[in-house]
Write a protein that holds these residues in place. Structure first.
Motif, PDB file in Angstrom:
ATOM      1  N   THR A 230       0.880  -1.139   0.003  1.00 29.00           N
ATOM      2  CA  THR A 230      -0.088  -0.062  -0.021  1.00 29.00           C
ATOM      3  C   THR A 230       0.981   1.357   0.052  1.00 29.00           C
ATOM      4  OG1 THR A 230      -1.580   1.116   1.112  1.00 29.00           O
ATOM      5  CG2 THR A 230      -0.183  -0.122   2.477  1.00 29.00           C
ATOM      6  N   ALA A 231       0.479   2.363  -0.635  1.00 26.95           N
ATOM      7  CA  ALA A 231       0.901   3.687  -0.917  1.00 26.95           C
ATOM      8  C   ALA A 231       0.880   4.358   0.694  1.00 26.95           C
ATOM      9  CB  ALA A 231       0.619   4.251  -1.976  1.00 26.95           C
ATOM     10  N   ASN A 232      -0.304   3.905   1.371  1.00 30.54           N
ATOM     11  CA  ASN A 232      -0.802   4.795   2.435  1.00 30.54           C
ATOM     12  C   ASN A 232      -1.013   3.989   3.570  1.00 30.54           C
ATOM     13  OD1 ASN A 232      -1.738   6.438   4.432  1.00 30.54           O
ATOM     14  ND2 ASN A 232      -1.724   8.368   2.752  1.00 30.54           N
ATOM     15  N   TYR A 233      -0.298   3.468   4.603  1.00 33.14           N
ATOM     16  CA  TYR A 233      -0.682   2.462   5.472  1.00 33.14           C
ATOM     17  C   TYR A 233      -1.985   2.804   6.413  1.00 33.14           C
ATOM     18  CZ  TYR A 233      -0.319  -1.415   8.983  1.00 33.14           C
ATOM     19  OH  TYR A 233      -0.299  -2.366   9.698  1.00 33.14           O
ATOM     20  N   ARG A 234      -1.884   4.175   6.594  1.00 32.70           N
ATOM     21  CA  ARG A 234      -2.758   4.539   7.832  1.00 32.70           C
ATOM     22  C   ARG A 234      -4.409   4.543   7.266  1.00 32.70           C
ATOM     23  NH1 ARG A 234      -1.713   9.360  12.112  1.00 32.70           N
ATOM     24  NH2 ARG A 234      -3.731   9.127  13.281  1.00 32.70           N
ATOM     25  N   ILE A 235      -4.488   4.808   5.982  1.00 40.12           N
ATOM     26  CA  ILE A 235      -5.848   4.975   5.302  1.00 40.12           C
ATOM     27  C   ILE A 235      -6.766   3.998   5.617  1.00 40.12           C
ATOM     28  CG2 ILE A 235      -6.955   5.217   3.264  1.00 40.12           C
ATOM     29  CD1 ILE A 235      -4.984   6.972   1.964  1.00 40.12           C
ATOM     30  N   GLY A 236      -6.139   2.760   5.456  1.00 40.92           N
ATOM     31  CA  GLY A 236      -6.801   1.585   5.740  1.00 40.92           C
ATOM     32  C   GLY A 236      -7.680   1.499   7.115  1.00 40.92           C
ATOM     33  N   PHE A 237      -6.759   1.953   8.183  1.00 44.83           N
ATOM     34  CA  PHE A 237      -7.467   2.286   9.700  1.00 44.83           C
ATOM     35  C   PHE A 237      -8.572   3.197   9.714  1.00 44.83           C
ATOM     36  CE2 PHE A 237      -3.210   0.077   9.864  1.00 44.83           C
ATOM     37  CZ  PHE A 237      -3.652  -0.579  10.727  1.00 44.83           C
ATOM     38  N   GLN A 240     -11.650   1.605   8.121  1.00 46.95           N
ATOM     39  CA  GLN A 240     -12.136   0.589   8.948  1.00 46.95           C
ATOM     40  C   GLN A 240     -13.376   1.028   9.966  1.00 46.95           C
ATOM     41  OE1 GLN A 240      -8.954  -1.571  10.712  1.00 46.95           O
ATOM     42  NE2 GLN A 240      -8.312  -2.685   8.748  1.00 46.95           N
ATOM     43  N   GLU A 241     -12.835   2.310  10.513  1.00 45.65           N
ATOM     44  CA  GLU A 241     -13.777   3.253  11.433  1.00 45.65           C
ATOM     45  C   GLU A 241     -14.704   3.957  11.032  1.00 45.65           C
ATOM     46  OE1 GLU A 241     -10.829   5.333  13.928  1.00 45.65           O
ATOM     47  OE2 GLU A 241      -9.871   3.192  14.579  1.00 45.65           O
ATOM     48  N   PHE A 242     -14.939   3.818   9.638  1.00 47.03           N
ATOM     49  CA  PHE A 242     -16.066   4.722   8.940  1.00 47.03           C
ATOM     50  C   PHE A 242     -17.403   4.273   9.483  1.00 47.03           C
ATOM     51  CE2 PHE A 242     -19.153   5.835   5.541  1.00 47.03           C
ATOM     52  CZ  PHE A 242     -18.459   7.239   5.437  1.00 47.03           C
ATOM     53  N   ASP A 243     -18.292   5.359   9.765  1.00 47.80           N
ATOM     54  CA  ASP A 243     -19.596   5.381  10.057  1.00 47.80           C
ATOM     55  C   ASP A 243     -20.344   6.487   9.345  1.00 47.80           C
ATOM     56  OD1 ASP A 243     -21.850   6.483  12.429  1.00 47.80           O
ATOM     57  OD2 ASP A 243     -21.433   4.290  12.786  1.00 47.80           O
ATOM     58  N   TYR A 244     -21.601   5.869   8.763  1.00 45.43           N
ATOM     59  CA  TYR A 244     -22.225   6.834   7.833  1.00 45.43           C
ATOM     60  C   TYR A 244     -22.818   7.848   8.711  1.00 45.43           C
ATOM     61  CZ  TYR A 244     -21.757   3.517   3.923  1.00 45.43           C
ATOM     62  OH  TYR A 244     -21.287   3.087   2.902  1.00 45.43           O
ATOM     63  N   LEU A 245     -23.331   7.543   9.897  1.00 43.59           N
ATOM     64  CA  LEU A 245     -24.234   8.552  10.854  1.00 43.59           C
ATOM     65  C   LEU A 245     -23.135   9.624  11.138  1.00 43.59           C
ATOM     66  CD1 LEU A 245     -26.584   9.589  12.141  1.00 43.59           C
ATOM     67  CD2 LEU A 245     -26.030   8.089  14.016  1.00 43.59           C
ATOM     68  N   LEU A 306     -14.323  11.600  10.347  1.00 43.67           N
ATOM     69  CA  LEU A 306     -15.327  11.710  11.367  1.00 43.67           C
ATOM     70  C   LEU A 306     -15.086  12.639  12.488  1.00 43.67           C
ATOM     71  CD1 LEU A 306     -16.109   7.831  11.342  1.00 43.67           C
ATOM     72  CD2 LEU A 306     -17.026   9.631   9.710  1.00 43.67           C
ATOM     73  N   SER A 307     -14.275  13.706  12.358  1.00 46.61           N
ATOM     74  CA  SER A 307     -14.119  14.586  13.347  1.00 46.61           C
ATOM     75  C   SER A 307     -14.047  15.775  12.742  1.00 46.61           C
ATOM     76  CB  SER A 307     -12.919  14.501  14.107  1.00 46.61           C
ATOM     77  OG  SER A 307     -12.516  15.427  14.842  1.00 46.61           O
ATOM     78  N   PRO A 308     -14.826  17.015  13.416  1.00 46.64           N
ATOM     79  CA  PRO A 308     -14.974  18.241  12.919  1.00 46.64           C
ATOM     80  C   PRO A 308     -14.131  19.219  13.447  1.00 46.64           C
ATOM     81  CG  PRO A 308     -16.851  18.183  14.388  1.00 46.64           C
ATOM     82  CD  PRO A 308     -16.141  16.582  14.265  1.00 46.64           C
ATOM     83  N   ALA A 309     -12.958  18.476  13.878  1.00 46.22           N
ATOM     84  CA  ALA A 309     -12.096  19.363  14.519  1.00 46.22           C
ATOM     85  C   ALA A 309     -11.143  20.279  13.893  1.00 46.22           C
ATOM     86  CB  ALA A 309     -10.708  18.515  15.217  1.00 46.22           C
ATOM     87  N   PRO A 310     -11.251  21.646  14.024  1.00 48.36           N
ATOM     88  CA  PRO A 310     -10.653  22.778  13.209  1.00 48.36           C
ATOM     89  C   PRO A 310      -9.242  22.356  12.478  1.00 48.36           C
ATOM     90  CG  PRO A 310     -11.430  23.707  15.051  1.00 48.36           C
ATOM     91  CD  PRO A 310     -11.325  22.203  15.216  1.00 48.36           C
ATOM     92  N   ARG A 311      -8.491  21.598  13.218  1.00 47.14           N
ATOM     93  CA  ARG A 311      -6.983  21.237  12.504  1.00 47.14           C
ATOM     94  C   ARG A 311      -7.037  20.681  11.308  1.00 47.14           C
ATOM     95  NH1 ARG A 311      -4.891  16.225  14.605  1.00 47.14           N
ATOM     96  NH2 ARG A 311      -6.143  14.716  15.817  1.00 47.14           N
ATOM     97  N   TYR A 312      -8.364  19.730  11.090  1.00 44.74           N
ATOM     98  CA  TYR A 312      -8.263  19.184   9.570  1.00 44.74           C
ATOM     99  C   TYR A 312      -8.683  20.150   8.501  1.00 44.74           C
ATOM    100  CZ  TYR A 312      -8.380  15.092  12.841  1.00 44.74           C
ATOM    101  OH  TYR A 312      -8.085  13.972  13.560  1.00 44.74           O
ATOM    102  N   LEU A 313      -9.329  21.222   8.901  1.00 43.31           N
ATOM    103  CA  LEU A 313      -9.671  22.127   7.969  1.00 43.31           C
ATOM    104  C   LEU A 313      -8.713  23.183   7.654  1.00 43.31           C
ATOM    105  CD1 LEU A 313     -13.492  22.441   8.940  1.00 43.31           C
ATOM    106  CD2 LEU A 313     -12.564  21.036   7.215  1.00 43.31           C
ATOM    107  N   MET A 314      -7.549  23.278   8.248  1.00 44.35           N
ATOM    108  CA  MET A 314      -6.816  24.572   8.185  1.00 44.35           C
ATOM    109  C   MET A 314      -6.410  24.922   6.677  1.00 44.35           C
ATOM    110  SD  MET A 314      -4.021  23.543  11.407  1.00 44.35           S
ATOM    111  CE  MET A 314      -3.009  24.873  11.417  1.00 44.35           C
ATOM    112  N   ALA A 315      -6.058  23.997   5.736  1.00 39.63           N
ATOM    113  CA  ALA A 315      -5.971  24.255   4.400  1.00 39.63           C
ATOM    114  C   ALA A 315      -7.099  24.923   3.791  1.00 39.63           C
ATOM    115  CB  ALA A 315      -5.385  23.085   3.818  1.00 39.63           C
ATOM    116  N   THR A 316      -8.157  24.448   3.996  1.00 42.34           N
ATOM    117  CA  THR A 316      -9.276  25.107   3.461  1.00 42.34           C
ATOM    118  C   THR A 316      -9.503  26.412   3.906  1.00 42.34           C
ATOM    119  OG1 THR A 316     -10.289  22.990   3.093  1.00 42.34           O
ATOM    120  CG2 THR A 316     -11.783  24.800   3.311  1.00 42.34           C
ATOM    121  N   LEU A 317      -9.449  26.512   5.339  1.00 48.14           N
ATOM    122  CA  LEU A 317      -9.558  28.140   5.835  1.00 48.14           C
ATOM    123  C   LEU A 317      -8.607  29.130   5.508  1.00 48.14           C
ATOM    124  CD1 LEU A 317     -10.468  26.879   9.522  1.00 48.14           C
ATOM    125  CD2 LEU A 317     -11.943  27.958   8.007  1.00 48.14           C
ATOM    126  N   ILE A 318      -7.409  28.332   5.239  1.00 47.04           N
ATOM    127  CA  ILE A 318      -6.378  29.533   4.816  1.00 47.04           C
ATOM    128  C   ILE A 318      -6.506  29.917   3.291  1.00 47.04           C
ATOM    129  CG2 ILE A 318      -3.901  29.864   4.705  1.00 47.04           C
ATOM    130  CD1 ILE A 318      -3.471  28.076   6.758  1.00 47.04           C
TER     131      ILE A 318
END
Length: 486
Positions: A230-237, A240-245, A306-318
């Motif tokens: 795999t080119a990105n080992y963490r993506i699989g984990f 695996q934890e994906f939840d639609y709700l 699955l987290s709305p934490a601001p740190r995941y949106l830093m690039a978008t906001l800047i």
């Protein structure tokens, strides 16, 4: 005649903006005592320790490699690995003003570039992350560098074309979503240059070939490291934890809550001006669509965490703040043309900077007014006390920072554990110490809240120390008595 792409014309404002960004971040760092505030931060430091020792196959493969590698290199200059990793964040955040400036200049003009640089340099939220042991500051530097290099390379060729795939690849090694941002470069390139760049196909093939070679080499390395191809080992984990709700909840909250709150009312106002004011200006619609596409892609990809934490949106906001900077330029220019007083012309910029200053004072002031610190400094105090006063042993605690600062291994309770089940779990793990904190554990595992009272007299536990220097930040350290029964 002024040439906005001339390096000579950019040197002076770039140096000034870099100096401003560095000064603001250093002041923020001095005013805000720092500790490791997340479990991931501990993993980054531990991985950096492995890499600094030349061990490239003994670390947790779920941890992206690039940021700890930079921390390991910084360790040659800074003896403390925690501070070496923090130095990487500080440098990366400071230097991000450079690609932000150039991208804003290509999007709009030199005035908007300077305004974007000032916003980035003085944004307290960004200064905060510049002082943390985390990947965010490094990822943002690579994100904007990759975008600027790609668009310049596709349009003009030269060295920027050849550097862009390496910037994207470094982003892949810094954040899991980096691989998808790299894949987004194909549709983004078509948005930018379809039927307008004669050499688009050849240049895009060059980028794809170099990026593909990097990904292939990384895949071989990951296979050697983990046994998986795999080119990105963490993506699989993550998948695996994906939840639609939770995905829907994250989508709604990030769009309706996090984005507007983090931009704030004033920047949001000027963002609207910058996005929708087309009066008397020929705009580079393709480049704007190119950047907005990447910003939307970053937002969409971040939802899968699955987290709305601001740190995941830093690039978008800047990225959106580039249009806010342009909106500020439009408003101040219109005010100046109508022969308004100088203070009124400067009012839009001063309102934004005043808003930033207010948030800075609130953030910093909360650390010095007797309230609970924003960062869990009590974990460091508890861990350091244990390192100095207690024999080495396994710590049973929900927060691994205690164990990190104690120099001892740690494990913890499940969220649904009762007090008796937690004690049984601790004994089964042969833990020597049982540590309960008020900040998180008492909230996440309510059954352990009674242990915050050191006089609770729970059979099997002997209180040896209490950290109680700040309100709502108590830590109680127990010794687990082996002869006790549940």
């Amino acid at each position: 005649m002024y040439n906005p792409t001339s390096p000579e014309n950019a040197t002076r404002p770039i140096l000034a903006l870099v100096a401003l960004a560095l000064a603001f971040r250093l002041l923020f760092l001095l005013a805000m005592p720092r500790v490791l505030d997340t479990a991931d931060a501990i993993h980054y430091v531990e991985t950096a320790q492995h890499l600094a020792a030349g061990n490239f196959f003994g670390y947790d493969p779920k941890i992206p490699l690039f940021y700890p590698l930079l921390g390991a290199l910084a360790h040659f200059m800074v003896s403390d690995l925690e501070w070496a990793c923090r130095l990487v964040s500080l440098i990366a955040s400071t230097l991000t003003v450079v690609p932000v400036f150039f991208l804003a200049r290509d999007l709009f003009d030199a005035r908007a570039a300077r305004m974007a640089g000032v916003l980035f340099a003085c944004w307290p939220w960004l200064a905060d992350y510049a002082c943390r042991v985390s990947t965010e500051a490094t990822a943002i530097f690579l994100w904007f560098s990759a975008l600027w290099l790609l668009q310049r390379g596709l349009r003009h060729g030269g060295w920027t074309l050849y550097l862009s795939p390496f910037a994207f690849f470094a982003l892949c090694l810094t954040r899991p979503e980096g691989l998808f941002i790299l894949l987004c470069s194909l549709p983004a390139a078509l948005i930018l240059g379809w039927k307008t760049i004669p050499q688009l196909g050849r240049r895009l093939c060059t980028v794809a070939a170099l990026a593909g070679l990097c990904l292939l080499l990384n895949t071989l390395y990951v296979r050697q490291l983990t046994g998986e191809t795999t080119a990105n080992y963490r993506i699989g984990f993550i998948l695996q934890e994906f939840d639609y709700l939770r995905f829907v909840q994250t989508t709604v909250k990030s769009f309706s809550d996090v984005l507007p709150v983090m931009l704030g009312p004033i920047l949001s106002l000027f963002l609207g001006v910058g996005l929708f004011n087309f009066h008397d200006r020929k705009r580079d619609g393709r480049l704007e669509a190119f950047v907005l596409f990447f910003a939307a892609a970053q937002w969409g990809i971040s939802l899968f965490v699955l987290s709305p934490a601001p740190r995941y949106l830093m690039a978008t906001l800047i990225a959106l703040s580039l249009w806010a900077a342009f909106g500020l330029v439009i408003v101040t220019t219109q005010l100046a043309q109508k022969d308004r007083p100088r203070w009124l012309v400067a009012l839009p910029v001063l309102s934004v900077l005043g808003f930033f200053l207010l948030h800075t004072l609130i953030t910093v002031g909360s650390e010095h007014l007797g309230r609970r610190p924003r960062e869990p400094r009590e974990y460091k105090e508890a861990g350091r006390w244990m390192a100095e006063h207690l024999p080495h042993g396994l710590i049973f605690t929900r927060k691994p920072q205690v164990g990190y600062y104690a120099g001892m291994p740690s494990t913890g309770p499940a969220l649904e554990d009762s007090l008796e089940e937690a004690l049984t779990r601790a004994r089964d793990a042969q833990a020597a110490y049982f540590v309960v904190d008020e900040r998180y554990t008492a909230q996440m595992v309510p059954s352990l809240r009674p242990l915050l009272d050191e006089n609770a007299h729970v059979p099997g536990l002997d209180c040896v120390h209490v950290v109680d220097q700040s309100p709502q930040a108590r830590v109680v350290i127990y010794q687990l008595l082996p002869e006790a029964t549940p």
